[in-house]
Design a protein around this motif. Structure first.
Motif, mmCIF file in Angstrom:
data_model
loop_
_atom_site.group_PDB
_atom_site.id
_atom_site.type_symbol
_atom_site.label_atom_id
_atom_site.label_comp_id
_atom_site.label_asym_id
_atom_site.label_seq_id
_atom_site.Cartn_x
_atom_site.Cartn_y
_atom_site.Cartn_z
ATOM 1 N N SER A 77 0.825 -1.208 0.000
ATOM 2 C CA SER A 77 0.000 0.000 0.000
ATOM 3 C C SER A 77 0.857 1.254 0.000
ATOM 4 C CB SER A 77 -0.930 0.001 1.218
ATOM 5 O OG SER A 77 -0.185 -0.138 2.420
ATOM 6 N N ASN A 169 -4.116 3.693 1.027
ATOM 7 C CA ASN A 169 -3.918 4.072 2.421
ATOM 8 C C ASN A 169 -2.646 3.384 2.929
ATOM 9 O OD1 ASN A 169 -3.949 4.451 5.173
ATOM 10 N ND2 ASN A 169 -6.101 3.933 5.439
ATOM 11 N N GLU A 172 -2.672 0.530 5.626
ATOM 12 C CA GLU A 172 -3.260 -0.796 5.396
ATOM 13 C C GLU A 172 -2.160 -1.829 5.147
ATOM 14 O OE1 GLU A 172 -7.688 0.407 3.814
ATOM 15 O OE2 GLU A 172 -6.189 -0.168 2.322
ATOM 16 N N GLU A 176 -5.217 -4.495 0.711
ATOM 17 C CA GLU A 176 -5.351 -3.078 0.372
ATOM 18 C C GLU A 176 -5.911 -2.896 -1.036
ATOM 19 O OE1 GLU A 176 -1.870 -4.696 -1.335
ATOM 20 O OE2 GLU A 176 -2.391 -4.638 0.796
ATOM 21 N N SER A 179 -9.623 -3.191 -0.534
ATOM 22 C CA SER A 179 -10.083 -2.029 0.218
ATOM 23 C C SER A 179 -10.326 -0.824 -0.677
ATOM 24 C CB SER A 179 -9.062 -1.666 1.309
ATOM 25 O OG SER A 179 -9.449 -0.498 1.998
ATOM 26 N N PHE A 229 -8.390 -3.858 7.592
ATOM 27 C CA PHE A 229 -7.328 -3.847 6.592
ATOM 28 C C PHE A 229 -6.003 -3.305 7.120
ATOM 29 C CE2 PHE A 229 -11.396 -3.552 4.391
ATOM 30 C CZ PHE A 229 -11.294 -4.604 3.498
ATOM 31 N N LYS A 230 -6.024 -2.800 8.347
ATOM 32 C CA LYS A 230 -4.795 -2.256 8.937
ATOM 33 C C LYS A 230 -3.994 -3.314 9.681
ATOM 34 C CE LYS A 230 -6.585 2.456 9.321
ATOM 35 N NZ LYS A 230 -6.895 3.605 10.220
#
Length: 237
Positions: A77, A169, A172, A176, A179, A229-230
């Protein structure tokens, strides 16, 4: 559309310790129709000598065809975000370092569709090809349900549309690509049915097919939860 891709396209490749993969990836890009002079941004964080040497060789060997720039990367990401900040063209293509475009017209054909986001079906090593065929079905159903999914291995964006959904982002750590692609309106997304995108089967070999299917389902269930997603969910271990 311009006959030269360099006027409308920037390609971003996130990379970490890809060894010869990065060379072969760029080699196949260099064989694309009308590709001469196109900017390639390699967002790299390699710490292995062999991989660093392959990137150096890539820059030297394809300098006559492509405008290659190496920048600092990170997780995919972060690498994609860093590269996209340098994309001043109408389109930006994110491609993984282990993706080889064996059809020399694939980029030109996908661009013709003029979608906010487009991707292509993938092929890989046997017996894992069947997994991608199930994934094709998942993409089709997801798009119909208002949740498009373009694999990060080949994401062709209209650059304005990419930034309109916020870009990648950097926080993430997992999925990602899903997302961000789910933020696109389905009518502006397309899986272009064209052959010629190969990727390695290492993801399935490393984590197992059942694990990959289960995490794909979890990603869909948690698609509206940014915190999901993080976390890397052991994908990188």
């Amino acid at each position: 559309m311009s006959s030269s891709l360099k006027d409308i396209l920037t390609i971003v490749i996130p990379s970490k310790n890809e060894s010869r993969n990065i060379y072969d990836c760029v080699y196949h890009i260099s064989k694309q129709a009308n590709i001469t002079g196109t900017k390639i941004i390699i967002a790299d964080v390699s710490d292995e000598k062999d991989s660093i040497n392959w990137i150096r060789r890539t820059c030297v060997d394809f300098n006559y065809t492509l405008k290659i720039k190496v920048i600092k990367g990170g997780y995919p990401s972060e690498g994609r975000l860093n590269g996209s900040k340098l994309a001043l063209t109408k389109h930006v293509l994110f491609i993984d370092a282990d993706v080889f475009l064996t059809n020399k017209h694939i980029i030109s054909e996908v661009i013709k569709h003029e979608k906010d986001l487009a991707t292509v079906p993938f092929n890989t090593d046997k017996p894992y090809n069947i997994v991608f065929r199930f994934f094709d079905l998942f993409q089709y159903l997801g798009s119909k349900l208002g949740s498009p999914f373009a694999i990060g291995g080949f994401q062709l964006w209209n650059t304005d549309a990419y930034w309109s959904v916020g870009g990648y982002n950097p926080e993430e750590r997992f999925a990602e690509d899903y997302s961000i692609s789910q933020k696109v309106i389905s009518k502006n997304f397309k899986v272009v049915n064209i052959h010629g995108a190969y990727t390695s089967a290492r993801r399935f070999q490393k984590k197992g097919v059942l694990w990959m299917f289960s995490i794909m389902i979890k990603s869909y269930i948690n698609r509206k939860k940014p915190e999901f997603f993080k976390h890397h969910h052991n994908y990188w271990t």
